[in-house]
Enzyme design. Structure first.
Site, PDB file in Angstrom:
ATOM      1  N   CYS A 136      40.796  39.288  38.507  1.00 49.25           N
ATOM      2  CA  CYS A 136      40.363  37.931  39.684  1.00 49.25           C
ATOM      3  C   CYS A 136      39.180  37.935  40.182  1.00 49.25           C
ATOM      4  O   CYS A 136      38.070  38.416  39.305  1.00 49.25           O
ATOM      5  CB  CYS A 136      40.099  40.015  41.145  1.00 49.25           C
ATOM      6  SG  CYS A 136      38.907  40.885  41.038  1.00 49.25           S
TER       7      CYS A 136
ATOM      8  N   GLU B 106      38.184  46.278  34.887  1.00 50.17           N
ATOM      9  CA  GLU B 106      37.542  45.331  33.920  1.00 50.17           C
ATOM     10  C   GLU B 106      35.866  45.637  33.912  1.00 50.17           C
ATOM     11  O   GLU B 106      34.974  45.446  33.583  1.00 50.17           O
ATOM     12  CB  GLU B 106      37.846  43.603  34.194  1.00 50.17           C
ATOM     13  CG  GLU B 106      38.682  43.140  33.829  1.00 50.17           C
ATOM     14  CD  GLU B 106      39.759  43.251  35.800  1.00 50.17           C
ATOM     15  OE1 GLU B 106      40.094  44.466  35.908  1.00 50.17           O
ATOM     16  OE2 GLU B 106      40.859  42.549  35.790  1.00 50.17           O
TER      17      GLU B 106
ATOM     18  N   HIS C 158      37.035  48.290  40.049  1.00 46.31           N
ATOM     19  CA  HIS C 158      38.673  47.500  38.447  1.00 46.31           C
ATOM     20  C   HIS C 158      38.581  48.107  37.045  1.00 46.31           C
ATOM     21  O   HIS C 158      37.093  48.351  36.735  1.00 46.31           O
ATOM     22  CB  HIS C 158      38.325  46.507  38.494  1.00 46.31           C
ATOM     23  CG  HIS C 158      39.093  45.546  40.136  1.00 46.31           C
ATOM     24  ND1 HIS C 158      39.235  43.989  40.388  1.00 46.31           N
ATOM     25  CD2 HIS C 158      39.302  45.986  41.344  1.00 46.31           C
ATOM     26  CE1 HIS C 158      39.890  44.365  41.997  1.00 46.31           C
ATOM     27  NE2 HIS C 158      40.229  45.334  42.395  1.00 46.31           N
TER      28      HIS C 158
ATOM     29  N   CYS D  31      36.121  40.547  39.362  1.00 47.38           N
ATOM     30  CA  CYS D  31      35.531  40.715  37.915  1.00 47.38           C
ATOM     31  C   CYS D  31      35.189  38.608  36.389  1.00 47.38           C
ATOM     32  O   CYS D  31      34.842  39.502  35.523  1.00 47.38           O
ATOM     33  CB  CYS D  31      36.953  41.205  36.779  1.00 47.38           C
ATOM     34  SG  CYS D  31      37.266  42.411  37.591  1.00 47.38           S
TER      35      CYS D  31
END
Lengths: 157, 157
Positions: free
Chosen positions: A90, A62, A60, A93
């Site tokens: 999410c 992040e 991801h 993260c």
């Protein structure tokens, strides 16, 4: 002569995150982008989602900016940093942001289905949570949400 | 002549995870180790905690084995795999196991303070959780817990 330096405005970092999200969409990734700024207002890391390209479901945006910035700073935690991301993080993260001690998270669209900050497990509201970043949600929410909607509409077309 | 192949027993993978945890302790890391086995009973990945060495607070043993195995398999999710880990996964690693679609998690010691499977946000019990691995906790719990206790006792000494 006095040296002056113009500080980039916070909007600048959300622009970078949006650019990263659009670039991710062009690569066929779910369009989420992130930027991480340091205490001096400088950009430490920027990234877009690379889950498909790398075959790594943890790639991801992040996770990438937190790892890059932390490794660059020799493992120094990110308490003096702000992470800008186009979508509510999410649970993975959000929990990682606690491990990295991120000082502040500014995010775009809320994610009622997959978010872990204001939705689902609400990780920073858990009694055992060891570090709670300051949270600013819904920044340029419509623009960030439009990117995602357009991407999923094209997928279904 | 019939070809036969001996399948490694599940205990074998927990042995590997324990070895990785002990190796992590020798590097000055919090001693947590993991091993990931594929559907054919073969080892796909093994790793110990590298948070301090890499300056990356997300470099938990579990994140490393999931990423390694997924990337090796070209992004194939891990629904046919079992992840063995010496300690109950934290919320970040538990949420990642959902993204990676890990089929089964076998863990050693329970972690009432930092765990995210049987404690804290109990990520797989969240109504919005999209994938729930089969969970087997408390396997060789005393041995796994002793490793951690001894490590923290030495730190305080």
């Amino acid at each position: 002569m006095r040296m002056t330096r113009s500080r980039p405005l916070p909007g600048h970092f959300m622009d970078i995150a949006m650019e990263e999200a659009r670039a991710a969409a062009r690569r066929g990734e779910v369009p989420v982008g992130a930027a991480l700024s340091g205490p001096d207002g400088l950009l430490l890391a920027r990234a877009g989602n690379r889950v498909e390209e790398w075959g790594d479901p943890s790639a991801h945006a992040e996770m990438q900016v937190m790892r890059t910035a932390s490794v660059q700073r020799g493992g120094l935690r990110l308490a003096d940093c702000t992470m800008y991301v186009t979508l509510e993080p999410c649970p993975m993260c959000a929990a990682a942001a606690t491990h990295f001690r991120v000082g502040r998270i500014v995010f775009g669209a809320y994610d009622p289905k997959g978010g872990g900050v204001e939705h689902g497990p609400r990780l920073f509201a858990q009694p055992r949570c060891l570090h709670r970043p300051e949270i600013v949600g819904g920044v340029r929410e419509r623009e960030a949400g439009r990117l995602l909607r357009e991407f999923f509409q094209r997928l279904r077309a």
